[in-house]
Design a protein around this motif. Structure first.
Motif, short mmCIF file in Angstrom:
data_model
loop_
_atom_site.label_atom_id
_atom_site.label_comp_id
_atom_site.label_asym_id
_atom_site.label_seq_id
_atom_site.Cartn_x
_atom_site.Cartn_y
_atom_site.Cartn_z
N MET A 5 129.60 50.52 9.09
CA MET A 5 129.40 51.43 8.27
C MET A 5 127.93 52.11 8.38
N TYR A 6 126.87 51.13 8.19
CA TYR A 6 125.52 51.52 8.51
C TYR A 6 125.23 52.11 9.80
N ILE A 7 125.75 51.25 10.84
CA ILE A 7 125.54 52.00 12.18
C ILE A 7 126.14 53.15 12.48
N LEU A 9 126.63 55.59 10.09
CA LEU A 9 126.02 56.70 9.18
C LEU A 9 124.61 56.88 9.97
N ALA A 10 123.91 55.95 10.32
CA ALA A 10 122.63 55.98 11.00
C ALA A 10 122.88 56.81 12.38
N HIS A 11 123.95 56.69 13.08
CA HIS A 11 123.94 57.54 14.08
C HIS A 11 124.25 58.88 13.84
N PHE A 12 125.10 59.18 12.88
CA PHE A 12 125.59 60.45 12.29
C PHE A 12 124.16 61.15 12.11
N LEU A 13 123.29 60.39 11.18
CA LEU A 13 122.09 61.25 10.81
C LEU A 13 120.90 61.30 11.96
N ARG A 14 121.12 60.44 13.00
CA ARG A 14 120.24 60.55 14.13
C ARG A 14 120.50 61.61 15.11
N PHE A 15 121.85 61.69 15.08
CA PHE A 15 122.22 62.68 16.35
C PHE A 15 122.84 63.97 15.82
N SER A 49 121.55 48.47 20.00
CA SER A 49 121.73 49.47 18.70
C SER A 49 120.46 49.97 18.32
N MET A 50 119.43 49.15 18.32
CA MET A 50 118.14 49.72 17.93
C MET A 50 117.72 50.51 19.08
N GLU A 51 117.82 50.41 20.51
CA GLU A 51 117.56 51.40 21.40
C GLU A 51 118.56 52.79 21.29
N LYS A 52 119.51 52.83 20.73
CA LYS A 52 120.21 54.19 20.40
C LYS A 52 119.87 54.82 19.44
N LEU A 53 119.21 53.96 18.28
CA LEU A 53 118.59 54.86 17.11
C LEU A 53 117.32 54.94 16.98
N PHE A 83 116.51 52.24 8.56
CA PHE A 83 116.58 53.57 9.06
C PHE A 83 115.76 54.69 8.53
N TYR A 84 115.02 55.40 9.04
CA TYR A 84 113.98 56.24 8.23
C TYR A 84 113.76 57.28 9.29
N ASP A 85 113.90 58.61 8.92
CA ASP A 85 113.59 59.92 9.57
C ASP A 85 112.84 60.69 8.68
#
Length: 107
Positions: A5-7, A9-15, A49-53, A83-85
């Motif tokens: 769920m974290y991965i 959500l972080a993908h959703f926010l990142r992309f 996963s770190m590289e992707k985000l 995750f911090y944007d």
């Protein structure tokens, strides 16, 4: 909140509000697609996963190989993701913890 769920959500926010495509191979919501072989290792999953985000995620992640006699598995596992944007003002944290009985607690 689970790891996946974290991965997701972080993908959703990142992309820019785009969810992970479930047809992607490998997909980051199925760690087993990265963790395989004669001596399975979580390293490739953590790294990919770190590289992707990147550059928004920092992962304090490590998982030892197998169980060490006399020591619980939890002593060899660490998966804390941050995750911090700052541009979009988004922060998500995933901390994995274990009980004394090696039961995983996540949140």
């Amino acid at each position: 909140l689970t790891r996946y769920m974290y991965i997701s959500l972080a993908h959703f926010l990142r992309f820019n509000n785009t969810w992970i495509d479930p047809n992607d191979k490998p997909t980051f919501v199925v760690a087993q697609q990265f963790v395989h072989g004669v001596e399975p290792s979580w390293g490739p999953y953590y790294e990919a996963s770190m590289e992707k985000l990147w550059p928004y995620e920092n992962c304090d992640c490590h998982r030892g190989r197998g169980n060490i006699v006399g020591l619980p598995t939890s002593r060899w596992v660490c998966e804390n993701r941050y995750f911090y944007d700052p541009i979009r003002n988004n922060t998500v944290t995933y901390i994995q913890a274990f009980t004394n009985n090696n039961e995983r607690l996540t949140g």
